[in-house]
Scaffold this motif. Structure first.
Motif, PDB file in Angstrom:
ATOM      1  N   ALA A   1     -35.163 -64.356 -19.009  1.00  0.00           N
ATOM      2  CA  ALA A   1     -36.162 -63.584 -19.754  1.00  0.00           C
ATOM      3  C   ALA A   1     -36.993 -62.735 -18.801  1.00  0.00           C
ATOM      4  O   ALA A   1     -37.312 -61.576 -19.091  1.00  0.00           O
ATOM      5  N   LEU A   2     -37.354 -63.287 -17.659  1.00  0.00           N
ATOM      6  CA  LEU A   2     -38.097 -62.542 -16.655  1.00  0.00           C
ATOM      7  C   LEU A   2     -37.248 -61.435 -16.048  1.00  0.00           C
ATOM      8  O   LEU A   2     -37.696 -60.297 -15.885  1.00  0.00           O
ATOM      9  N   ARG A   3     -36.019 -61.764 -15.691  1.00  0.00           N
ATOM     10  CA  ARG A   3     -35.137 -60.785 -15.049  1.00  0.00           C
ATOM     11  C   ARG A   3     -34.850 -59.594 -15.967  1.00  0.00           C
ATOM     12  O   ARG A   3     -34.879 -58.442 -15.532  1.00  0.00           O
ATOM     13  N   MET A   4     -34.550 -59.890 -17.222  1.00  0.00           N
ATOM     14  CA  MET A   4     -34.237 -58.805 -18.152  1.00  0.00           C
ATOM     15  C   MET A   4     -35.455 -57.928 -18.403  1.00  0.00           C
ATOM     16  O   MET A   4     -35.338 -56.705 -18.502  1.00  0.00           O
TER      17      MET A   4
ATOM     18  N   SER B   1     -28.738 -57.143 -20.431  1.00  0.00           N
ATOM     19  CA  SER B   1     -29.850 -56.207 -20.510  1.00  0.00           C
ATOM     20  C   SER B   1     -30.386 -56.160 -21.932  1.00  0.00           C
ATOM     21  O   SER B   1     -29.714 -56.585 -22.877  1.00  0.00           O
ATOM     22  N   SER B   2     -31.604 -55.634 -22.068  1.00  0.00           N
ATOM     23  CA  SER B   2     -32.251 -55.576 -23.376  1.00  0.00           C
ATOM     24  C   SER B   2     -32.815 -54.188 -23.618  1.00  0.00           C
ATOM     25  O   SER B   2     -33.809 -53.799 -22.992  1.00  0.00           O
ATOM     26  N   GLY B   3     -32.211 -53.470 -24.538  1.00  0.00           N
ATOM     27  CA  GLY B   3     -32.749 -52.184 -24.942  1.00  0.00           C
ATOM     28  C   GLY B   3     -34.047 -52.332 -25.698  1.00  0.00           C
ATOM     29  O   GLY B   3     -34.917 -51.452 -25.651  1.00  0.00           O
ATOM     30  N   ALA B   4     -34.228 -53.461 -26.390  1.00  0.00           N
ATOM     31  CA  ALA B   4     -35.445 -53.665 -27.176  1.00  0.00           C
ATOM     32  C   ALA B   4     -36.663 -53.862 -26.286  1.00  0.00           C
ATOM     33  O   ALA B   4     -37.753 -53.374 -26.599  1.00  0.00           O
ATOM     34  N   ILE B   5     -36.511 -54.583 -25.170  1.00  0.00           N
ATOM     35  CA  ILE B   5     -37.649 -54.751 -24.266  1.00  0.00           C
ATOM     36  C   ILE B   5     -38.085 -53.394 -23.730  1.00  0.00           C
ATOM     37  O   ILE B   5     -39.273 -53.078 -23.687  1.00  0.00           O
ATOM     38  N   ALA B   6     -37.108 -52.585 -23.320  1.00  0.00           N
ATOM     39  CA  ALA B   6     -37.439 -51.258 -22.790  1.00  0.00           C
ATOM     40  C   ALA B   6     -38.157 -50.419 -23.837  1.00  0.00           C
ATOM     41  O   ALA B   6     -39.139 -49.729 -23.537  1.00  0.00           O
TER      42      ALA B   6
ATOM     43  N   ASP C   1     -33.656 -57.021 -30.458  1.00  0.00           N
ATOM     44  CA  ASP C   1     -32.263 -56.838 -30.067  1.00  0.00           C
ATOM     45  C   ASP C   1     -31.368 -57.380 -31.182  1.00  0.00           C
ATOM     46  O   ASP C   1     -31.841 -58.060 -32.107  1.00  0.00           O
ATOM     47  N   THR C   2     -30.075 -57.090 -31.104  1.00  0.00           N
ATOM     48  CA  THR C   2     -29.108 -57.631 -32.058  1.00  0.00           C
ATOM     49  C   THR C   2     -29.238 -59.148 -32.103  1.00  0.00           C
ATOM     50  O   THR C   2     -29.324 -59.808 -31.061  1.00  0.00           O
TER      51      THR C   2
ATOM     52  N   VAL D   1     -41.620 -63.312 -26.443  1.00  0.00           N
ATOM     53  CA  VAL D   1     -40.206 -63.363 -26.814  1.00  0.00           C
ATOM     54  C   VAL D   1     -40.036 -64.345 -27.959  1.00  0.00           C
ATOM     55  O   VAL D   1     -40.692 -65.398 -27.989  1.00  0.00           O
ATOM     56  N   GLY D   2     -39.147 -64.029 -28.898  1.00  0.00           N
ATOM     57  CA  GLY D   2     -38.809 -64.937 -29.968  1.00  0.00           C
ATOM     58  C   GLY D   2     -37.304 -65.090 -30.104  1.00  0.00           C
ATOM     59  O   GLY D   2     -36.547 -64.171 -29.784  1.00  0.00           O
ATOM     60  N   MET D   3     -36.895 -66.266 -30.565  1.00  0.00           N
ATOM     61  CA  MET D   3     -35.475 -66.585 -30.740  1.00  0.00           C
ATOM     62  C   MET D   3     -34.722 -66.474 -29.407  1.00  0.00           C
ATOM     63  O   MET D   3     -35.305 -66.693 -28.348  1.00  0.00           O
ATOM     64  N   HIS D   4     -33.444 -66.135 -29.451  1.00  0.00           N
ATOM     65  CA  HIS D   4     -32.630 -66.078 -28.232  1.00  0.00           C
ATOM     66  C   HIS D   4     -32.752 -64.705 -27.585  1.00  0.00           C
ATOM     67  O   HIS D   4     -31.825 -63.890 -27.641  1.00  0.00           O
ATOM     68  N   LEU D   5     -33.920 -64.448 -26.997  1.00  0.00           N
ATOM     69  CA  LEU D   5     -34.197 -63.134 -26.416  1.00  0.00           C
ATOM     70  C   LEU D   5     -33.936 -62.047 -27.449  1.00  0.00           C
ATOM     71  O   LEU D   5     -33.337 -61.020 -27.150  1.00  0.00           O
TER      72      LEU D   5
END
Length: 292
Positions: free
Chosen positions: A127-130, A93-98, A81-82, A184-188
């Protein structure tokens, strides 16, 4: 998660706790960054180690590793993610996780519904929710979200936790099935998904293309009206609130950071929802200060 950790002989914290016990701040369970208490975040002060040995089929054959004990990496992917949290178009939300999950499942030829077990990286509840939102996974899925007990309870040496979740997953899958391990690394910011299986197949490939959404411009200093997009309250080690920290949307579409310093406003931030609240910013040196 605490129930899973209690049954894990390698877990750092093996007490079953109720949600109310975990969420209530008090002696021994101070707020770290509101709304997270000490007992709801990752514990890294551990004396733990894990190892994963990964070899090709030919070497496994030469070493005489029984086929029923072999676990296969069927598919994996990585995305980002950014980097700057406040610059992300969506803070929730996280487009990168998807993207990473979709690529890993496609390469593995295995879907979410086919998984036997999951371990979703659990440094914070967000982190779990996203991850659940990004994958379309119910947080209360009966399979559970962890095979170890998670970072707050099983513990883990920072990102080295993924070695523990992977090793635990390998042991479970020797009875058959497919499992998902995420990291996960850094701030999500950095996200990995790996599908492991008791049966070979899939397509490993290279890392998924890095996903970086078009960042929102961040303004260092700003004076005028704004709207709260996200926030927390930082606490001292004695548990007392120190300051509120806001990410705000500006009228022109840009964003800014701001502190909240007044005690009554900090208290309100911990008792009422501020997201969507209209505030006013004024620079104080190199920092914006918010009031409402």
């Amino acid at each position: 998660m605490t129930e899973t950790a209690a049954a894990n002989p390698y877990a750092w914290r093996r007490e079953v706790r109720t949600p109310a016990e975990l969420a209530a701040a008090g002696p021994g369970n101070r707020f770290v960054g509101w709304p997270y208490t000490r007992n709801t975040v990752a514990v890294m002060e551990v004396d733990q180690a894990a190892a994963v040995v990964l070899v090709g089929t030919e070497l496994a054959d030469r070493l005489g590793v029984p086929r029923e004990q072999r676990i296969y990496l069927r598919g994996w992917a990585y995305a980002e993610d950014t980097w700057e949290v406040a610059a992300r178009p969506s803070l929730s939300s996280s487009g990168a996780i998807a993207k990473a999950a979709d690529a890993a499942f496609e390469r593995a030829g295995v879907g979410l519904d086919s998984l036997t077990a999951l371990d979703v990286y659990s440094c914070f509840a967000i982190a779990l929710r996203m991850a659940c939102d990004a994958m379309g996974l119910d947080p209360l899925d009966p399979r559970g979200l962890t095979v170890t007990g998670g970072l707050p309870y099983a513990g883990g040496p920072a990102s080295g936790y993924v070695l523990h979740s992977t090793a635990t997953m390998a042991g479970l899958l020797r009875e058959g099935g497919h499992g998902l391990v995420t990291g996960v690394g850094m701030h999500l910011t950095k996200h990995t998904c790996a599908v492991w299986s008791s049966s070979p197949g899939g397509l490993l490939g290279d890392a998924a293309p890095v996903h970086i959404a078009s960042p929102v411009e961040i303004v260092s200093l700003y004076e005028g009206p704004a709207t709260v997009a996200g926030y927390t309250v930082a606490h001292a080690r004695d548990g007392s609130p120190e300051k509120g920290i806001l990410v705000v949307d500006l009228p022109d579409g840009r964003r800014a950071h701001a502190h909240v310093r007044q005690a009554e406003l900090i208290a309100e931030a911990e008792s009422a929802e501020l997201v969507g609240r209209a505030v006013r910013l004024a620079p104080d040196g190199r920092v914006n200060v918010a009031v409402w």
